[in-house]
Scaffold this motif. Structure first.
Motif: not given
Length: 441
Positions: A274-278, A342-354, A361-368
């Motif tokens: 829900v956060l992504f389109p919001k 801890f990855f629960s937080v990542d899911r929230i921040l990733s959709n915010d950045l998208a 920015l999610n791409m660079y993190t995921s690559l590493f």
């Protein structure tokens, strides 16, 4: 005020669907695990991995772009619908061809011990899988979460019903499990067509193929797509490598632990959906920052508490639901939990950045992190088996979240304590909400 109420309503609706989906998914996994055994369960996971992997690698980020551009009102839903349909069919056909080539010429180690014709059967429905995913995001983009959740839920219900019929009554074995997966895809497609006409008033004849939208969706989508590919690899590299280094039985035991552990994501997944389109629709950056940081810190507390419950009751639950054959899954679960929490937080921040238009920015993190995950799995699986894989995955999930928090702070200026630690105001707000709910009861 009304928008906040709609946002909360959509979260509650999506969360309710996610919880129901968890129960349905657990029932399905129990039926598969008990009726097929650990070896058959592992074979099923490997078969289903092929179409889902092909979709993840080849979808070009079209779905994510659809949510972003429709959410920002850059393109109308009719145009996106028709464009997604044509592109989805082309991608699906390409995926089918690539899948056949891989299975025939390069997949000997991966398919060893699994009936090859069942891989082909699942592969035939990759185009339908692609279309379903491209269609479902349109309901998300239009904030029609009633349709979005109904379609998702009825797909799972249909899969469960066919599993009961195919495995428990007709004793069809592994082929029954694969056909139930296919049957659920067909049901989802039919439901999508129905809700397009009833809720969104869309039809294929109305829209027009937009080269402009397609180009823009690729420019935005390739960043999200590459990030999603890496996330998929990060999620499923362990299962793929266990299948290569060990055997289908090990995949089955590990798959049960992963399935239980990932249930911790139910709340963060519902909110992030829900956060992504919001976020994409909010123009005030400070409002975005407050909303996302509030959600992130409260999700972390909730996940820590729930993770403790999973740790204490995990072995009992696994043996009760799946049988003593899967007792080793409990020890795998213990290794997975820290990273899952801890990855629960990542899911929230990733959709915010998208939603802010910065999926790269999610791409660079995921690559590493995905490189770290694969390397650790290759090193540890031969030495420590599935426990080594669980430790590798948990460590990389945690690392990915730490990096994402640093990035989010630099982008928004939000303090670490506001992202990670609940405040006095959060506690007071929670108490007031409990009192209101209690008063109504």
């Amino acid at each position: 005020m009304g928008n906040n109420k709609d946002f909360a309503k959509n979260i509650i609706m999506t969360l309710g669907r996610q919880v129901t989906a968890i129960l349905l998914g657990l029932l399905s996994s129990i039926i598969i695990a008990r009726w097929l055994g650990s070896t058959g369960n592992g074979q099923y996971n490997l078969i289903i991995l092929v179409p889902t992997m092909l979709f993840s690698f080849l979808n070009l980020g079209i779905g994510t772009s659809s949510v972003y551009f429709v959410g920002k009102n850059n393109y109308n839903a009719s145009t996106v619908y028709k464009t997604n349909t044509i592109v989805g069919l082309l991608i699906g056909i390409a995926a089918l061809i690539i899948g056949f080539i891989y299975l025939n010429y390069f997949g000997a180690d991966f398919t060893e011990g699994v009936p090859l014709h069942l891989f082909y059967l699942a592969l035939l429905f990759v185009p339908l899988l692609v279309l379903n995913e491209f269609y479902l995001v349109l309901f998300q983009a239009k904030n029609d979460f009633a349709s979005y959740n109904t379609i998702s839920l009825l797909r799972q219900i249909s899969a469960l019903l066919f599993l009961i019929i195919g495995l428990m009554f007709f004793k069809w074995g592994l082929i029954g499990a694969v056909v139930s997966f296919i049957f659920s895809l067909v049901i989802q497609y039919i439901l999508s067509m129905y809700f397009f006409k009833k809720r969104l008033k869309l039809s294929f004849k109305q829209g027009s193929f937009s080269v402009g939208y397609f180009k823009e969706s690729l420019r935005y989508g390739y960043k999200a797509h590459f990030s999603n590919i890496l996330s998929f690899i990060n999620y499923r590299a362990d299962i793929f490598l266990i299948g290569m280094f060990l055997n289908p039985q090990a995949v089955g035991i590990y798959g049960v632990a992963v399935g239980i552990a990932e249930k911790l994501w139910v709340v963060s997944q519902a909110i992030s959906t829900v956060l992504f389109p919001k976020v994409a629709s909010i123009n005030d950056d400070s409002e975005k920052n407050r909303l996302t940081s509030y959600i992130a810190r409260n999700i972390l507390v909730f996940s820590l508490f729930t993770g403790l419950v999973f740790y204490l009751a995990g072995k009992f639950i696994i043996v009760l639901m799946y049988g003593k054959e899967y007792v080793e899954s409990a020890y795998v679960l213990y290794f997975l939990l820290p990273g899952i929490i801890f990855f629960s937080v990542d899911r929230i921040l990733s959709n915010d950045l998208a939603g802010r238009g910065m999926p790269e920015l999610n791409m660079y993190t995921s690559l590493f992190t995905v490189i770290s995950n694969i390397v650790l799995n290759i090193i540890l699986i031969p030495k420590y088996g599935i426990a080594g894989s669980a430790f590798s995955t948990s460590l990389t999930y945690t690392l990915c979240t730490m990096i994402k928090i640093i990035i989010f702070k630099r982008v928004t200026g939000t303090k670490y304590k506001d992202i990670l630690f609940i405040s006095k105001a959060d506690i007071i707000g929670a108490k007031n909400m409990i009192k209101r709910v209690g008063g109504r009861g």
